[in-house]
Design a protein around this motif. Structure first.
Motif, PDB file in Angstrom:
ATOM      1  N   SER A 149     -10.074  -5.487  -5.020  1.00 36.92           N
ATOM      2  CA  SER A 149     -10.098  -5.545  -3.558  1.00 36.92           C
ATOM      3  C   SER A 149     -10.596  -6.897  -3.077  1.00 36.92           C
ATOM      4  O   SER A 149     -11.497  -7.496  -3.683  1.00 36.92           O
TER       5      SER A 149
ATOM      6  N   LYS B 141      -5.846  -5.756 -10.608  1.00 34.60           N
ATOM      7  CA  LYS B 141      -6.151  -4.895  -9.463  1.00 34.60           C
ATOM      8  C   LYS B 141      -7.600  -5.085  -9.017  1.00 34.60           C
ATOM      9  O   LYS B 141      -8.532  -4.802  -9.770  1.00 34.60           O
TER      10      LYS B 141
ATOM     11  N   ASN C 263      -3.758  -3.855  -5.342  1.00 30.28           N
ATOM     12  CA  ASN C 263      -4.760  -3.796  -4.283  1.00 30.28           C
ATOM     13  C   ASN C 263      -4.733  -5.119  -3.496  1.00 30.28           C
ATOM     14  O   ASN C 263      -3.957  -6.013  -3.787  1.00 30.28           O
ATOM     15  N   THR C 264      -5.598  -5.241  -2.498  1.00 34.14           N
ATOM     16  CA  THR C 264      -5.511  -6.391  -1.586  1.00 34.14           C
ATOM     17  C   THR C 264      -5.801  -7.714  -2.272  1.00 34.14           C
ATOM     18  O   THR C 264      -5.079  -8.696  -2.102  1.00 34.14           O
TER      19      THR C 264
ATOM     20  N   ILE D 164       0.070  -1.197  -8.891  1.00 37.00           N
ATOM     21  CA  ILE D 164      -0.353  -1.746  -7.604  1.00 37.00           C
ATOM     22  C   ILE D 164      -1.591  -2.620  -7.804  1.00 37.00           C
ATOM     23  O   ILE D 164      -2.461  -2.295  -8.623  1.00 37.00           O
TER      24      ILE D 164
ATOM     25  N   GLY E  49       0.793  -1.232   0.000  1.00 33.65           N
ATOM     26  CA  GLY E  49       0.000   0.000   0.000  1.00 33.65           C
ATOM     27  C   GLY E  49       0.821   1.275   0.000  1.00 33.65           C
ATOM     28  O   GLY E  49       2.005   1.290   0.356  1.00 33.65           O
TER      29      GLY E  49
ATOM     30  N   ASP F 188       4.579  -6.478  -6.749  1.00 33.46           N
ATOM     31  CA  ASP F 188       3.280  -6.373  -7.417  1.00 33.46           C
ATOM     32  C   ASP F 188       3.428  -6.129  -8.921  1.00 33.46           C
ATOM     33  O   ASP F 188       2.508  -6.388  -9.685  1.00 33.46           O
TER      34      ASP F 188
END
Length: 229
Positions: free
Chosen positions: A191, A189, A87-88, A85, A12, A81
């Motif tokens: 969540s 990407k 994300n989770t 990015i 993050g 990553d």
């Protein structure tokens, strides 16, 4: 059965903690002279887990250097990553591709983990395997949160999580997932909330209650208060 691989989410940007995170990634911020990431890794070692995968994106070289210099007594692999990015959810899917394990303990390092959680996580793990689950989240009542401004995430009844109006429980950054939950997900990407919401719709998202006070590095105000403890 026992989990042998932990994933630590470290990619993050830490936007809510600027200016501290301009030059230091959030997992490497210090409280009581110890980084958040070290707190997390030390707890994983005491859980007798064999391997850690942690992902990186922002200020990535600092995390590679931290792991190399600390020489922790556990096998740690840092996973990039990539150019974007993830994300989770995407970060978890990417890390899972580097492992042959089926079940993973997944941790957010911005929770202040300590030895008090070891028994709870072990009991959550036993519950997970004895009930042949594919997921479970560690949650606590929101009145146990140090940051009183955090909203609740779920209702918990008989170890099943729901999203009704009565959201008295907060997810505290520890979950167990079986890779089959993410079987149809590509490395992109997204969540992990997307996966949780789908499981809630299917009445298959499980929770385990923590009774510990929840300290979480939410924002600048919380960080400054935690430094004064």
């Amino acid at each position: 059965m026992k989990i042998d691989t932990a994933l630590i989410l470290c990619a993050g940007l830490g936007k809510r903690l600027k200016p501290f995170t301009i030059n230091t990634p959030k997992p490497l911020l210090k409280l009581n002279n110890k980084t958040l990431l070290e707190n997390c890794i030390r707890m994983v070692i005491k859980l007798k887990i064999k391997k850690i995968l942690l992902n990186t994106f922002y200020l990535k070289n600092q995390k590679f250097d931290f792991v190399n210099n600390k020489k922790f007594q556990i096998d740690i692999e840092v996973i990039d990553d990539g150019k974007d990015i993830l994300n989770t959810g995407g970060g978890i899917v990417n890390m899972i591709h580097y492992s042959k394990s089926d079940d993973f303990l997944i941790l957010n390092p911005d929770t202040l983990w300590n030895d008090d959680y070891i028994d709870e996580i072990n009991r959550m793990q036993n519950f997970y395997f004895s009930n042949k689950l594919s997921n479970i989240l560690l949650v606590t009542r929101k009145d146990l949160s140090f940051d009183k401004k955090l909203n609740g995430d779920f209702e918990l009844k008989k170890n099943l999580l729901k999203k009704n109006s009565n959201k008295d429980f907060i997810y505290i950054g520890c979950q167990i997932l079986n890779k089959k939950i993410l079987m149809n997900q590509t490395i992109s990407k997204f969540s992990i909330l997307n996966i949780w919401n789908k499981l809630i719709d299917e009445k298959k998202l499980y929770g385990f209650e923590s009774k510990k006070k929840f300290y979480h590095l939410t924002n600048l105000n919380t960080f400054n208060k935690l430094k004064d403890l």
